[in-house]
Write a protein that holds these residues in place. Structure first.
Motif, PDB file in Angstrom:
ATOM      1  N   ASN A  53       0.909  -1.287  -0.140  1.00  0.00           N
ATOM      2  CA  ASN A  53      -0.093   0.104  -0.042  1.00  0.00           C
ATOM      3  C   ASN A  53       0.744   1.382   0.084  1.00  0.00           C
ATOM      4  O   ASN A  53       0.512   2.363  -0.692  1.00  0.00           O
ATOM      5  CB  ASN A  53      -0.883  -0.002   1.213  1.00  0.00           C
ATOM      6  CG  ASN A  53      -2.087  -0.969   1.007  1.00  0.00           C
ATOM      7  OD1 ASN A  53      -2.447  -1.387   0.012  1.00  0.00           O
ATOM      8  ND2 ASN A  53      -2.628  -1.458   2.129  1.00  0.00           N
ATOM      9  N   TYR A  94       1.046   4.053  -2.973  1.00  0.00           N
ATOM     10  CA  TYR A  94       0.910   5.627  -2.726  1.00  0.00           C
ATOM     11  C   TYR A  94       2.199   6.140  -3.381  1.00  0.00           C
ATOM     12  O   TYR A  94       1.924   7.469  -4.210  1.00  0.00           O
ATOM     13  CB  TYR A  94       0.873   5.955  -1.208  1.00  0.00           C
ATOM     14  CG  TYR A  94       0.905   7.481  -1.105  1.00  0.00           C
ATOM     15  CD1 TYR A  94      -0.255   8.000  -1.180  1.00  0.00           C
ATOM     16  CD2 TYR A  94       1.977   8.108  -0.694  1.00  0.00           C
ATOM     17  CE1 TYR A  94      -0.153   9.393  -1.156  1.00  0.00           C
ATOM     18  CE2 TYR A  94       1.810   9.583  -0.523  1.00  0.00           C
ATOM     19  CZ  TYR A  94       0.802  10.181  -0.773  1.00  0.00           C
ATOM     20  OH  TYR A  94       0.709  11.700  -0.713  1.00  0.00           O
ATOM     21  N   PHE A 144      -4.651   5.113   1.582  1.00  0.00           N
ATOM     22  CA  PHE A 144      -3.844   4.148   0.772  1.00  0.00           C
ATOM     23  C   PHE A 144      -3.569   3.024   1.779  1.00  0.00           C
ATOM     24  O   PHE A 144      -3.638   1.735   1.442  1.00  0.00           O
ATOM     25  CB  PHE A 144      -2.814   4.749   0.131  1.00  0.00           C
ATOM     26  CG  PHE A 144      -3.154   5.210  -1.200  1.00  0.00           C
ATOM     27  CD1 PHE A 144      -2.467   4.302  -2.392  1.00  0.00           C
ATOM     28  CD2 PHE A 144      -3.381   6.499  -1.580  1.00  0.00           C
ATOM     29  CE1 PHE A 144      -2.743   4.836  -3.701  1.00  0.00           C
ATOM     30  CE2 PHE A 144      -3.616   6.941  -2.844  1.00  0.00           C
ATOM     31  CZ  PHE A 144      -3.241   6.062  -3.963  1.00  0.00           C
TER      32      PHE A 144
END
Ligand code: AHM
Ligand code: MG
Length: 335
Positions: free
Chosen positions: A220, A224, A329
């Motif tokens: 994640n 981002y 995110f």
């Protein structure tokens, strides 16, 4: 334009006029910290001229090498404040346990937590470094301070600030009523108000992260970073990448220009690298007072209840919209 004649002392006194219950002890404490900062600035500015560079060969509690200037800064802050009767104890990033006030001195109602010289690996290259501080009220009942006084969540801070030793020396602080920046005028040895009521842009266009860790982050975080680099005119992407590797300097730039600083957890640092009490909390208090936000990816930094003096935390800090977005995110809310 006449020069600024607002010294830190005058500024604090004027701020405190609004609080008739103020005893003046707190303003004196900030003034003592500013005094220690001037002494550190003087030594930092001499680095390279005198035989003060290089390492002592010792390791601190974090297992890192201690530069001589770290020790100097650590001692100066302690000695500028140990005898004032305003503190009940201190804690420093460079010292394993809490630092008691010596027996012969009176104890006061505040606690000081500090990182004496952050980014010290940059000293030899003449890159900006900084001092970070956080002030809490004493909450324990005995006369002298205890660990309990140091392990308070960040939202309870009374004041926080940092000093940046850069092309000029600046002190930035908040006491919960806005963020103010002072620049040291070396000719008179005073910090003068140069940045009144600092506000961080709600959304920035800078990201600051050690991207060498990319393959150590979880997916994640990687997504981002890929996102901020992907061109999209409407949302102002790609962002600019700016990373000094000196937290105070990276934070200070983003505070003024807008942007996000990230030090996520990674495979080598499962709890992140930065310390909650000496780095994340004080900067989180400042950024929130300037209209920004700080998170560990899951929760507000200032809400974390510390359990250890040298606790580490992932840190995402800066412009409000950017930090909220990275949280989304990290929590898997963005496809
Ligand atoms: P220090 O407290 O030992 O100086 O380390 C903290 C510094 C921060 O100033 C900076 O944000 C970070 O470490 C840089 O880490 P890295 O070299 O992993 O990018
Ligand atoms: Mg540090």
């Amino acid at each position: 334009m006449p020069p600024s004649l607002v010294t830190i002392e005058r500024h604090i006194i004027e701020q405190q006029k609004e609080y008739p219950q103020a005893t003046g002890e707190f303003s004196a404490l900030l003034y003592d910290i500013a005094f220690a900062a001037k002494l550190i600035a003087r030594e930092v500015n001499k680095a390279g001229l005198v035989d003060i560079l290089g390492f002592t060969g010792e390791e601190n509690v974090q297992g890192e090498q201690v530069a001589k200037l770290d020790e100097f800064a650590n001692d100066i802050i302690f000695k500028a404040l140990d005898h004032t009767g305003r503190l009940c104890c201190m804690a420093s990033e460079e010292v394993k346990d809490i630092i008691p006030i010596p027996e012969q001195f009176k104890c006061g109602k505040y606690v000081l937590l500090y990182d004496p010289l952050d980014g010290s690996s940059n000293i030899d290259a003449n890159v900006s470094i900084g001092t970070i501080f956080s002030i809490h009220r004493k909450i324990s009942s005995g006369e002298r301070g205890t660990l309990e006084d140091c392990l308070q969540p960040g939202y309870k801070q009374v004041a926080a600030g940092y000093v940046i030793y850069g092309s000029s020396t600046m002190l930035v602080y908040t006491a919960g009523n806005g963020v103010f920046g002072f620049t040291l005028d070396p000719s008179v040895g005073e910090f003068l108000l140069s940045h009144d009521h600092i506000q961080i842009p709600k959304k920035g266009s800078i990201y600051s992260v050690n991207e060498g860790n990319y393959f150590k982050w979880d997916e994640n975080v990687r997504r981002y970073i890929d996102y901020v680099k992907t061109p999209d005119k409407a949302s102002g992407r790609p962002y600019k990448s700016r990373y000094i590797g000196s937290l105070v300097a990276d934070f200070h730039r983003n505070l003024l220009y807008g942007g996000i600083f990230l030090y996520p957890a990674d495979k080598s640092n499962p709890n992140g690298k930065l310390r909650l009490l000496y780095e994340a909390n004080p900067l989180a208090f400042i950024v929130e007072q300037a209209g920004g936000y700080a998170s560990d990816g899951r929760q507000r930094i200032l809400d974390i209840v510390p359990t250890e003096l040298h606790q580490r935390t992932p840190l995402f800090i800066g412009s409000y919209d950017d930090v909220k977005q990275v949280e989304a995110f990290i929590q898997g809310q963005v496809e």
